[in-house]
Motif scaffolding. Structure first.
Motif, short mmCIF file in Angstrom:
data_model
loop_
_atom_site.label_atom_id
_atom_site.label_comp_id
_atom_site.label_asym_id
_atom_site.label_seq_id
_atom_site.Cartn_x
_atom_site.Cartn_y
_atom_site.Cartn_z
N PRO A 28 73.99 -80.09 71.17
CA PRO A 28 72.46 -79.93 71.08
C PRO A 28 72.28 -79.44 69.55
N GLN A 29 73.32 -78.98 68.83
CA GLN A 29 73.01 -78.42 67.44
C GLN A 29 72.87 -79.51 66.44
N PHE A 30 73.60 -80.75 66.99
CA PHE A 30 73.38 -81.80 65.96
C PHE A 30 73.15 -83.31 66.60
N GLU A 35 69.48 -81.95 75.02
CA GLU A 35 68.96 -80.58 75.45
C GLU A 35 70.04 -79.52 75.81
N GLN A 36 71.01 -79.77 76.54
CA GLN A 36 72.06 -78.98 76.98
C GLN A 36 73.18 -79.65 77.50
N VAL A 37 74.43 -79.45 77.34
CA VAL A 37 75.73 -79.74 77.77
C VAL A 37 76.42 -78.62 78.38
N THR A 38 76.78 -78.66 79.50
CA THR A 38 77.46 -77.37 80.26
C THR A 38 78.72 -78.05 80.92
N THR A 49 69.13 -84.63 78.73
CA THR A 49 68.67 -85.07 77.52
C THR A 49 67.19 -85.28 77.47
N ARG A 50 66.74 -85.34 76.49
CA ARG A 50 65.32 -85.90 76.48
C ARG A 50 65.04 -86.95 75.28
N ARG A 56 66.52 -86.91 81.18
CA ARG A 56 67.37 -87.49 82.03
C ARG A 56 68.67 -86.45 82.20
N GLU A 57 69.36 -86.45 83.40
CA GLU A 57 70.49 -85.64 83.52
C GLU A 57 71.56 -86.47 83.97
N PHE A 58 72.97 -86.15 83.56
CA PHE A 58 73.80 -86.90 84.23
C PHE A 58 75.30 -86.28 83.76
#
Length: 141
Positions: A28-30, A35-38, A49-50, A56-58
């Motif tokens: 998400p920093q680049f 928005e987020q990766v876990t 993501t947006r 969307r989520e996947f």
């Protein structure tokens, strides 16, 4: 499916670029729209993501990893269908090339329109340029 291929030269040693890319939680920093990766485990991650205002989520699975050379993945669940790989090639002691190849299936009207107008290609190119700046600013430390 649509195919994207982009390449960028990065002014850090290959191992530095590879190690940074392997830190998915920092995407998400680049990466615009991420928005987020876990990280779920060594092979699986959950993404949020947006893009074009659509969230969307996947989940993704790493299907091949050659440390210092390449990481290949595919989606395994959720709102997005894609597969791809990022590979790293040494140019000299302090520089390398990062090559991203990705097949994706645009979902929804907004993504189909973006695909048609090469918006997604430009987004990926921008993500690689931001990765270049991100990893070069951090340096080899």
């Amino acid at each position: 499916m649509s195919m994207i291929q982009e390449t960028v030269e990065v002014d850090v040693p290959l191992r530095t670029a590879y190690d940074q890319w392997a830190q998915f939680e920092e995407f998400p920093q680049f990466m615009d729209g991420v928005e987020q990766v876990t990280r779920i485990d060594e092979r699986h991650s959950h993404w949020r993501t947006r893009i074009s205002g659509v969230q969307r989520e996947f989940d993704t699975e790493i299907v091949d990893r050659q440390p210092g050379e390449r990481i290949a993945w595919q989606t395994v669940g959720g709102d997005v269908r894609q597969k791809g790989e990022v590979s790293f090639a040494r140019l000299d002691d302090g520089r390398c090339e990062v090559r991203l190849a990705m097949d994706y299936d645009p979902q929804g009207m907004a993504h189909h329109a973006a695909d048609t107008m090469d918006v997604i290609d430009r987004r990926v190119r921008g993500d690689l340029e931001r990765f270049k700046s991100f990893v070069e600013e951090r340096g080899t430390g």
